[in-house]
Design a protein around this motif. Sequence first.
Motif, PDB file in Angstrom:
ATOM      1  N   ALA A   1      -0.777   2.072  11.712  1.00  0.00           N
ATOM      2  CA  ALA A   1      -0.188   1.384  10.564  1.00  0.00           C
ATOM      3  C   ALA A   1      -0.544  -0.103  10.500  1.00  0.00           C
ATOM      4  CB  ALA A   1       1.330   1.535  10.598  1.00  0.00           C
TER       5      ALA A   1
ATOM      6  N   ALA B   1       6.321   4.010   9.735  1.00  0.00           N
ATOM      7  CA  ALA B   1       6.493   5.416  10.138  1.00  0.00           C
ATOM      8  C   ALA B   1       6.059   6.402   9.063  1.00  0.00           C
ATOM      9  CB  ALA B   1       7.960   5.654  10.494  1.00  0.00           C
TER      10      ALA B   1
ATOM     11  N   THR C   1       5.186  12.899  11.423  1.00  0.00           N
ATOM     12  CA  THR C   1       4.213  12.967  12.519  1.00  0.00           C
ATOM     13  C   THR C   1       4.819  12.529  13.862  1.00  0.00           C
ATOM     14  OG1 THR C   1       3.478  10.818  11.713  1.00  0.00           O
ATOM     15  CG2 THR C   1       2.083  12.718  11.173  1.00  0.00           C
TER      16      THR C   1
ATOM     17  N   LEU D   1       7.390   0.489   4.167  1.00  0.00           N
ATOM     18  CA  LEU D   1       7.507  -0.338   2.959  1.00  0.00           C
ATOM     19  C   LEU D   1       8.516   0.250   1.965  1.00  0.00           C
ATOM     20  CD1 LEU D   1       3.695  -0.943   2.417  1.00  0.00           C
ATOM     21  CD2 LEU D   1       5.400  -2.715   2.920  1.00  0.00           C
TER      22      LEU D   1
ATOM     23  N   ILE E   1       0.878  -1.157   0.000  1.00  0.00           N
ATOM     24  CA  ILE E   1       0.000   0.000   0.000  1.00  0.00           C
ATOM     25  C   ILE E   1       0.917   1.209   0.000  1.00  0.00           C
ATOM     26  CG2 ILE E   1      -1.791  -1.179   1.346  1.00  0.00           C
ATOM     27  CD1 ILE E   1      -0.838   1.322   3.341  1.00  0.00           C
TER      28      ILE E   1
ATOM     29  N   ILE F   1      -0.631  10.285  17.604  1.00  0.00           N
ATOM     30  CA  ILE F   1       0.694  10.006  18.177  1.00  0.00           C
ATOM     31  C   ILE F   1       0.882  10.816  19.461  1.00  0.00           C
ATOM     32  CG2 ILE F   1       3.182  10.362  17.825  1.00  0.00           C
ATOM     33  CD1 ILE F   1       2.855   9.397  15.002  1.00  0.00           C
TER      34      ILE F   1
ATOM     35  N   TYR G   1       2.925  13.015   3.127  1.00  0.00           N
ATOM     36  CA  TYR G   1       2.041  12.355   4.085  1.00  0.00           C
ATOM     37  C   TYR G   1       1.768  13.199   5.321  1.00  0.00           C
ATOM     38  CZ  TYR G   1       0.589   9.502   7.945  1.00  0.00           C
ATOM     39  OH  TYR G   1      -0.076   9.065   9.053  1.00  0.00           O
TER      40      TYR G   1
ATOM     41  N   ARG H   1      11.395  -2.257   4.646  1.00  0.00           N
ATOM     42  CA  ARG H   1      10.819  -3.596   4.456  1.00  0.00           C
ATOM     43  C   ARG H   1       9.448  -3.636   5.110  1.00  0.00           C
ATOM     44  NH1 ARG H   1      12.559  -5.841   0.479  1.00  0.00           N
ATOM     45  NH2 ARG H   1      11.473  -7.689   1.185  1.00  0.00           N
TER      46      ARG H   1
ATOM     47  N   ASN I   1       7.313   3.362   0.189  1.00  0.00           N
ATOM     48  CA  ASN I   1       7.152   4.601   0.966  1.00  0.00           C
ATOM     49  C   ASN I   1       8.175   5.655   0.511  1.00  0.00           C
ATOM     50  OD1 ASN I   1       6.204   6.089   3.389  1.00  0.00           O
ATOM     51  ND2 ASN I   1       8.259   5.696   4.178  1.00  0.00           N
TER      52      ASN I   1
ATOM     53  N   MET J   1       1.105   5.541   0.841  1.00  0.00           N
ATOM     54  CA  MET J   1       0.512   6.822   1.178  1.00  0.00           C
ATOM     55  C   MET J   1       0.872   7.793   0.054  1.00  0.00           C
ATOM     56  SD  MET J   1      -0.957   6.524   4.159  1.00  0.00           S
ATOM     57  CE  MET J   1      -1.278   4.790   4.379  1.00  0.00           C
TER      58      MET J   1
ATOM     59  N   ALA K   1       2.347   3.433  15.085  1.00  0.00           N
ATOM     60  CA  ALA K   1       1.109   4.208  15.162  1.00  0.00           C
ATOM     61  C   ALA K   1       0.344   4.141  13.843  1.00  0.00           C
ATOM     62  CB  ALA K   1       1.416   5.664  15.507  1.00  0.00           C
TER      63      ALA K   1
HETATM   64  C1  LIG Z   1      -1.444   6.105   8.200  1.00  0.00           C
HETATM   65  S1  LIG Z   1       0.265   5.854   7.951  1.00  0.00           S
HETATM   66  C2  LIG Z   1       0.878   6.095   9.610  1.00  0.00           C
HETATM   67  C3  LIG Z   1       2.224   6.734   9.613  1.00  0.00           C
HETATM   68  C4  LIG Z   1       2.727   7.148  10.990  1.00  0.00           C
HETATM   69  N1  LIG Z   1       3.040   5.981  11.798  1.00  0.00           N
HETATM   70  C5  LIG Z   1       1.707   7.991  11.693  1.00  0.00           C
HETATM   71  O1  LIG Z   1       1.084   7.519  12.645  1.00  0.00           O
HETATM   72  O2  LIG Z   1       1.513   9.141  11.297  1.00  0.00           O
HETATM   73  C6  LIG Z   1       0.403   4.090   7.751  1.00  0.00           C
HETATM   74  C7  LIG Z   1       1.786   3.646   7.278  1.00  0.00           C
HETATM   75  O3  LIG Z   1       1.869   2.222   7.400  1.00  0.00           O
HETATM   76  C8  LIG Z   1       2.687   1.775   6.355  1.00  0.00           C
HETATM   77  N2  LIG Z   1       2.505   0.339   6.154  1.00  0.00           N
HETATM   78  C9  LIG Z   1       1.416  -0.325   5.728  1.00  0.00           C
HETATM   79  N3  LIG Z   1       1.655  -1.642   5.620  1.00  0.00           N
HETATM   80  C10 LIG Z   1       2.960  -1.800   6.011  1.00  0.00           C
HETATM   81  C11 LIG Z   1       3.816  -2.921   6.112  1.00  0.00           C
HETATM   82  N4  LIG Z   1       3.383  -4.145   5.783  1.00  0.00           N
HETATM   83  N5  LIG Z   1       5.082  -2.726   6.547  1.00  0.00           N
HETATM   84  C12 LIG Z   1       5.539  -1.490   6.886  1.00  0.00           C
HETATM   85  N6  LIG Z   1       4.759  -0.371   6.793  1.00  0.00           N
HETATM   86  C13 LIG Z   1       3.503  -0.533   6.357  1.00  0.00           C
HETATM   87  C14 LIG Z   1       2.214   2.598   5.169  1.00  0.00           C
HETATM   88  O4  LIG Z   1       3.138   2.567   4.108  1.00  0.00           O
HETATM   89  C15 LIG Z   1       2.055   3.965   5.812  1.00  0.00           C
HETATM   90  O5  LIG Z   1       3.207   4.735   5.669  1.00  0.00           O
END
Ligand SMILES: C[S@@+](CC[C@H](N)C(=O)[O-])C[C@H]1O[C@@H](n2cnc3c(N)ncnc32)[C@H](O)[C@@H]1O
Length: 357
Positions: free
Chosen positions: A140, A58, A63, A91, A14, A31, A20, A120, A94, A16, A138
């Motif tokens: 995620a 992250a 954030t 990911l 996925i 957060i 972001y 990763r 990202n 963002m 957070a």
């Molecule tokens: C809504 S954002 C949250 C970002 C930050 N932690 C915050 O709270 O503002 C969700 C994040 O989760 C990441 N994400 C989703 N699936 C993931 C995975 N399998 N491994 C690592 N990151 C992942 C997305 O790429 C995205 O950057």
Amino acid sequence: MRMVAPAADGSLAIAMTTGYSAQTEGALLCINAASDWALTCVDKLAAQSSYTLIDYGAADGGTAVGLWNQVLDRMHARFPEAHLTLVGNDLPSNDNVALAENLALQLPRDPQPTVLVSCRSFYERLMAPGSVSFGFSATAMHWLSASPGPLNTHTHVQASGDAEALQRFTAQAMADWNFQLDLRSRELQVGGLLLTVNLSRDEEGRYLGNNGGRTRNVHDQLHQIWREMTDEGKVSEELYRNATVNNFYKSPEEFMAPLKDTNSPAYRNGLRLVDQRTVYVECPYRRRWNEDKDTAVFAAGLMATIRSWSRHSFASVAGDAIADEVYSRLEQRIASAPEEWSLDYVEHHQIMEKVAA
Ligand SMILES: C[S@@+](CC[C@H](N)C(=O)[O-])C[C@H]1O[C@@H](n2cnc3c(N)ncnc32)[C@H](O)[C@@H]1O
């Protein structure tokens, strides 16, 4: 229950949209609402010569800059001689350059930490066994590792009313959560802590975008737009069915389940539940509109924050132009009835500690 008033690739990629943190004021508030428990966690750590801290999922890291400021300051005050390493994870798809830049904001502060980026999926082994002192994530880990199969009548399972699909998504979400905690519990050192701050659903069935009917269900609105574009022939029936927001909002019981099951992999690795709570974060865009009634700014801001997490579900199956039209229609809907819109967060906080297994 705690109300917070706003003050301020794995197997399934996925992404963002760019910028972001500029578009997600609500995530920043989520957060901030967890920073007290982040400090509680690091206050429990025993004296060591070095510590490794990691932020899973992250995004661009913007954030969490303030949270990591506080955590690093607290750790340095407690252990002035210790070396600190902060890892930001997301990911491969990202914006990991932006993440590296936001982590680097911590470099000048004492004790001049090491910062690293891990590009990763958090559904993989990311860190050496027994190496992590404090893990944080957070908003995620609601993203699933794989599609649980078709969703034929909606774009989000929890708004769909489809009992059979709900079973499939629940099974996937629980398998993912068990696996997630298995992986994280292997990485934690004995005495290390994990704080997860996750989008969730409460005992009344409320979740992100569904505040129990005070305003429109955002997932229903996205689906209505998608159905409308299908009925107009802009989207085929096949694309209609393929566009699914592949995430799941677990209940507190579901979050705690692997910690209560003494046979779960995480429990067997020594992971234990310390505390948990549900926190509500009001939509900052709506709060501002209540005060200034600037509908154009509200519609653009709220649309952008909804787009930041949902666009990929439409663009990946139907392309950028069709996805852009979804959000242009969304912005018009918000602008034409602003009092019926808000994106309120229901977040579950869970502190876990690794004990000798
Ligand atoms: C809504 S954002 C949250 C970002 C930050 N932690 C915050 O709270 O503002 C969700 C994040 O989760 C990441 N994400 C989703 N699936 C993931 C995975 N399998 N491994 C690592 N990151 C992942 C997305 O790429 C995205 O950057």
